[in-house]
Design a protein around this motif. Structure first.
Motif, PDB file in Angstrom:
ATOM      1  N   ASP A 114       0.827  -1.079  -0.130  1.00  0.00           N
ATOM      2  CA  ASP A 114       0.053  -0.038  -0.185  1.00  0.00           C
ATOM      3  C   ASP A 114       0.907   1.335   0.047  1.00  0.00           C
ATOM      4  O   ASP A 114       0.142   2.295  -0.246  1.00  0.00           O
ATOM      5  CB  ASP A 114      -1.128   0.107   1.013  1.00  0.00           C
ATOM      6  N   VAL A 115       2.076   1.147  -0.041  1.00  0.00           N
ATOM      7  CA  VAL A 115       2.852   2.485  -0.204  1.00  0.00           C
ATOM      8  C   VAL A 115       3.465   2.613  -1.369  1.00  0.00           C
ATOM      9  O   VAL A 115       4.283   1.869  -2.107  1.00  0.00           O
ATOM     10  CB  VAL A 115       4.205   2.239   0.765  1.00  0.00           C
ATOM     11  N   THR A 116       2.754   3.405  -2.370  1.00  0.00           N
ATOM     12  CA  THR A 116       3.123   3.310  -3.630  1.00  0.00           C
ATOM     13  C   THR A 116       4.262   4.481  -3.841  1.00  0.00           C
ATOM     14  O   THR A 116       5.072   4.517  -4.794  1.00  0.00           O
ATOM     15  CB  THR A 116       1.805   3.811  -4.443  1.00  0.00           C
ATOM     16  N   HIS A 117       4.337   5.435  -2.924  1.00  0.00           N
ATOM     17  CA  HIS A 117       5.045   6.488  -3.232  1.00  0.00           C
ATOM     18  C   HIS A 117       5.394   7.123  -1.924  1.00  0.00           C
ATOM     19  O   HIS A 117       4.825   7.145  -0.781  1.00  0.00           O
ATOM     20  CB  HIS A 117       4.691   7.644  -4.097  1.00  0.00           C
ATOM     21  N   VAL A 118       6.555   7.524  -1.791  1.00  0.00           N
ATOM     22  CA  VAL A 118       7.097   8.352  -0.572  1.00  0.00           C
ATOM     23  C   VAL A 118       7.759   9.943  -0.792  1.00  0.00           C
ATOM     24  O   VAL A 118       8.009   9.875  -2.057  1.00  0.00           O
ATOM     25  CB  VAL A 118       8.212   7.666   0.306  1.00  0.00           C
ATOM     26  N   TYR A 119       8.040  10.670   0.059  1.00  0.00           N
ATOM     27  CA  TYR A 119       8.680  12.154  -0.212  1.00  0.00           C
ATOM     28  C   TYR A 119       9.877  12.069   0.583  1.00  0.00           C
ATOM     29  O   TYR A 119      10.139  11.711   1.584  1.00  0.00           O
ATOM     30  CB  TYR A 119       7.514  13.153   0.115  1.00  0.00           C
ATOM     31  N   ALA A 120      10.548  12.987  -0.110  1.00  0.00           N
ATOM     32  CA  ALA A 120      11.957  13.105   0.526  1.00  0.00           C
ATOM     33  C   ALA A 120      12.406  14.556   0.111  1.00  0.00           C
ATOM     34  O   ALA A 120      11.986  15.356  -0.633  1.00  0.00           O
ATOM     35  CB  ALA A 120      13.134  12.288  -0.245  1.00  0.00           C
ATOM     36  N   LEU A 121      13.345  15.152   1.062  1.00  0.00           N
ATOM     37  CA  LEU A 121      13.854  16.605   0.879  1.00  0.00           C
ATOM     38  C   LEU A 121      14.961  16.681  -0.080  1.00  0.00           C
ATOM     39  O   LEU A 121      15.690  15.639  -0.334  1.00  0.00           O
ATOM     40  CB  LEU A 121      14.082  17.133   2.279  1.00  0.00           C
ATOM     41  N   ASP A 122      15.321  17.853  -0.318  1.00  0.00           N
ATOM     42  CA  ASP A 122      16.604  18.103  -1.104  1.00  0.00           C
ATOM     43  C   ASP A 122      17.931  17.603  -0.478  1.00  0.00           C
ATOM     44  O   ASP A 122      18.793  17.280  -1.265  1.00  0.00           O
ATOM     45  CB  ASP A 122      16.650  19.563  -1.509  1.00  0.00           C
ATOM     46  N   THR A 123      17.845  17.668   0.658  1.00  0.00           N
ATOM     47  CA  THR A 123      19.212  17.138   1.469  1.00  0.00           C
ATOM     48  C   THR A 123      19.202  15.774   1.636  1.00  0.00           C
ATOM     49  O   THR A 123      20.167  15.267   2.336  1.00  0.00           O
ATOM     50  CB  THR A 123      19.006  17.870   2.898  1.00  0.00           C
ATOM     51  N   GLU A 124      18.349  14.915   1.182  1.00  0.00           N
ATOM     52  CA  GLU A 124      18.245  13.611   1.464  1.00  0.00           C
ATOM     53  C   GLU A 124      18.402  12.896   0.170  1.00  0.00           C
ATOM     54  O   GLU A 124      19.265  11.604   0.303  1.00  0.00           O
ATOM     55  CB  GLU A 124      16.798  13.215   1.967  1.00  0.00           C
ATOM     56  N   ILE A 125      18.293  13.190  -0.701  1.00  0.00           N
ATOM     57  CA  ILE A 125      18.421  12.405  -2.203  1.00  0.00           C
ATOM     58  C   ILE A 125      19.222  13.375  -3.284  1.00  0.00           C
ATOM     59  O   ILE A 125      19.327  14.509  -3.188  1.00  0.00           O
ATOM     60  CB  ILE A 125      16.874  12.073  -2.990  1.00  0.00           C
ATOM     61  N   TRP A 126      20.111  12.287  -4.182  1.00  0.00           N
ATOM     62  CA  TRP A 126      20.649  13.236  -5.371  1.00  0.00           C
ATOM     63  C   TRP A 126      19.534  13.612  -6.241  1.00  0.00           C
ATOM     64  O   TRP A 126      18.421  13.236  -6.517  1.00  0.00           O
ATOM     65  CB  TRP A 126      21.283  12.129  -6.068  1.00  0.00           C
ATOM     66  N   ARG A 127      20.025  14.826  -6.759  1.00  0.00           N
ATOM     67  CA  ARG A 127      18.985  15.630  -7.676  1.00  0.00           C
ATOM     68  C   ARG A 127      20.088  16.239  -8.644  1.00  0.00           C
ATOM     69  O   ARG A 127      21.373  16.489  -8.568  1.00  0.00           O
ATOM     70  CB  ARG A 127      18.247  16.569  -7.358  1.00  0.00           C
ATOM     71  N   PRO A 128      19.628  16.539 -10.231  1.00  0.00           N
ATOM     72  CA  PRO A 128      20.529  16.984 -11.022  1.00  0.00           C
ATOM     73  C   PRO A 128      20.523  18.839 -10.916  1.00  0.00           C
ATOM     74  O   PRO A 128      19.361  19.218 -10.288  1.00  0.00           O
ATOM     75  CB  PRO A 128      19.854  16.863 -12.346  1.00  0.00           C
ATOM     76  N   GLU A 129      21.886  19.268 -10.821  1.00  0.00           N
ATOM     77  CA  GLU A 129      21.992  20.621 -10.894  1.00  0.00           C
ATOM     78  C   GLU A 129      21.497  21.421 -12.078  1.00  0.00           C
ATOM     79  O   GLU A 129      22.376  21.265 -13.124  1.00  0.00           O
ATOM     80  CB  GLU A 129      23.411  20.863 -10.369  1.00  0.00           C
ATOM     81  N   LEU A 130      20.468  22.054 -12.157  1.00  0.00           N
ATOM     82  CA  LEU A 130      19.849  22.762 -13.243  1.00  0.00           C
ATOM     83  C   LEU A 130      20.063  24.102 -13.193  1.00  0.00           C
ATOM     84  O   LEU A 130      19.979  24.581 -12.053  1.00  0.00           O
ATOM     85  CB  LEU A 130      18.273  22.408 -13.431  1.00  0.00           C
ATOM     86  N   PHE A 131      20.225  24.952 -14.333  1.00  0.00           N
ATOM     87  CA  PHE A 131      20.481  26.326 -13.994  1.00  0.00           C
ATOM     88  C   PHE A 131      19.773  27.058 -15.172  1.00  0.00           C
ATOM     89  O   PHE A 131      19.833  26.592 -16.535  1.00  0.00           O
ATOM     90  CB  PHE A 131      21.881  26.486 -14.283  1.00  0.00           C
ATOM     91  N   ILE A 132      19.256  28.152 -14.928  1.00  0.00           N
ATOM     92  CA  ILE A 132      18.589  29.051 -16.040  1.00  0.00           C
ATOM     93  C   ILE A 132      19.737  29.936 -16.688  1.00  0.00           C
ATOM     94  O   ILE A 132      19.882  30.774 -15.953  1.00  0.00           O
ATOM     95  CB  ILE A 132      17.366  29.923 -15.454  1.00  0.00           C
ATOM     96  N   ASP A 133      19.887  29.591 -17.870  1.00  0.00           N
ATOM     97  CA  ASP A 133      21.233  30.140 -18.373  1.00  0.00           C
ATOM     98  C   ASP A 133      20.931  31.518 -18.406  1.00  0.00           C
ATOM     99  O   ASP A 133      21.870  32.323 -18.814  1.00  0.00           O
ATOM    100  CB  ASP A 133      21.522  29.456 -19.738  1.00  0.00           C
ATOM    101  N   ASN A 134      19.832  32.197 -19.119  1.00  0.00           N
ATOM    102  CA  ASN A 134      19.740  33.518 -19.186  1.00  0.00           C
ATOM    103  C   ASN A 134      18.876  34.279 -18.354  1.00  0.00           C
ATOM    104  O   ASN A 134      18.061  35.071 -18.565  1.00  0.00           O
ATOM    105  CB  ASN A 134      18.936  33.763 -20.644  1.00  0.00           C
TER     106      ASN A 134
END
Length: 439
Positions: free
Chosen positions: A101-121
């Motif tokens: 019954d646990v289809t998804h969970v939530y995590a914070l930015d400090t807990e998992i890896w994420r891509p570093e995206l940047f707005i170039d303009n």
């Protein structure tokens, strides 16, 4: 004994019916979610500084809620929306049989890896896209979804050639900052910007949008070229021109025709120079107001600015011609008109302006007399060519400086009215047609 056995049978059946739902359905509990989070986010097995695989495909999409403003002078676009990024992290999976019954969970930015995206303009916040308060949604198969709400303040290359019938195409450039294309690939989720929830804007209307995958190359000091993935979200907007037609174009058109009315004022009134100088001042103010709303650049020149400059030049010409007319009008009446001025009057001024007042005529009037028989009007021609020639000579001899000034006023009125009309129609058609083609 029989009654007791019957009662026990009913009791056992009731217990079975009560226990069936409990055995076939396990309800969602916070304990299970806590166990899943402890399982997938264990510091012993998960390191957020290490990317999940050698090459990661990140699906990116942009959704807009509002277009806040497009500052044409500073070439700044401000919009509100959210950026959605999805990628797969196999380290963040769990067994569906253990926790069904646990289809998804939530995590914070400090807990998992994420891509570093940047707005170039970006113009307002030149930093990596992040938000400590935004949670990441993690499904049991390891798909991570990140929705980042943000006010996007970006540079927009504005083309004001057909202002106020212009169409602008602005772009939001999303780039992978730390990871090269060999490590992270950015892919578009949809081929356009999501504008389903956008609110209407008073000045701009979004007519189309698109998304394009690109690459950004960087040359290092040792000559090695490093390639980064990039996605450009294009937003094409058209200006709502109803307000500008009534507040900009109409005053400009009406003011441009005021130049011509200076030649209708009598010279004796003494208001000709004051009138034309007032019109010139009004044109200068309009030119200043329009120029303040247009970026100071030589890349694109506004047709409206050119039209205002041409109208201002015509106003200066009208002012000079007015001074010339006043000077001729107040010449000594006892001074004879020179042959050059007389020739200019007979060959140019009177014929082209169709002046019909004596002593200068555009065409010789015919003598009209009533008929005795049927009370109809008949045309009586001159008796002979000598009489007509003599009349023309007498008319020419009667030409005075005041009459010449009046003819010049009428001639300049006709010529400047034609020039103003032709220039106004040309520029307005160029604005409207150019705006349609640009759209």
């Amino acid at each position: 004994m029989t009654i007791s056995l019957h009662a026990l049978s009913i009791l056992s059946t009731f217990l079975v019916l009560v226990n069936i739902p409990q055995q076939s359905h396990a309800a969602w509990t916070a304990t299970d979610v806590h166990a899943v989070r402890g399982l997938i986010l264990s510091s012993a097995t998960y390191d957020r500084l290490i990317r999940p695989s050698e090459n990661i495909n990140v699906n990116v999409s942009l959704s807009l809620l509002t277009i806040n403003f497009l500052d044409v002078k500073t070439q700044t676009l401000s919009s509100t929306g959210w950026l959605t990024a999805e990628w797969e992290d196999k380290r963040l999976t769990w067994n569906a049989g253990t926790y069904p019954d646990v289809t998804h969970v939530y995590a914070l930015d400090t807990e998992i890896w994420r891509p570093e995206l940047f707005i170039d303009n970006s113009l307002a916040d030149v930093s990596i896209l992040d938000d400590d308060n935004v949670m990441f949604k993690i499904t049991r198969d390891g798909v991570v979804e990140w929705k980042l709400p943000r006010i996007f303040t970006t540079f927009c290359n504005v083309d004001v050639t057909y202002y106020p019938f212009d169409t602008q195409t602005c772009v939001v450039e999303i780039t992978s900052w730390a990871y090269s294309q060999d490590e992270i690939s950015l892919n578009v989720t949809r081929n356009s910007v999501n504008t389903e929830d956008i609110k209407p804007h008073g000045e701009w209307t979004i007519i189309s949008s698109s998304a394009e995958e690109k690459t950004l190359q960087e040359t290092k000091e040792n000559g090695v070229i490093e390639t980064f993935a990039q996605i450009d979200f294009y937003i094409k907007m058209q200006r709502k021109s109803n307000y500008y037609i009534s507040s900009v174009l109409l005053p400009v058109l009406l003011t441009s025709y005021l130049n011509n009315f200076v030649f209708i004022l009598p010279v004796d009134s003494g208001e000709k120079v004051g009138f034309i100088l007032t019109v010139l001042l009004a044109l200068a103010v309009l030119l200043t107001l329009v120029s303040d709303s247009i970026p100071s650049t030589s890349i694109n020149t506004s047709i409206l600015s050119v039209y205002l400059a041409v109208t201002l030049c015509l106003g200066v010409v009208c002012c000079l011609l007015t001074v010339l007319v006043i000077k001729i009008y107040f010449k000594d009446p006892d001074t004879d008109i020179t042959p050059r001025w007389r020739l200019l009057h007979d060959k140019v001024l009177a014929p082209l302006s169709c002046w019909t007042g004596c002593p200068c005529q555009c065409s010789r009037e015919k003598t009209v007399a009533p008929s005795d028989n049927n009370n109809e009007m008949v045309v009586m021609n001159a008796e002979d060519e000598n009489t007509e020639t003599k009349s023309e000579q007498n008319c020419s001899n009667e030409l005075k400086w005041t009459h010449l000034a009046n003819v010049m006023d009428h001639f300049f009125l006709v010529v400047m009215f034609v020039i103003t009309t032709i220039s106004s129609i040309t520029f307005m058609v160029a604005l409207a047609a150019g705006g349609e083609l640009n759209e």
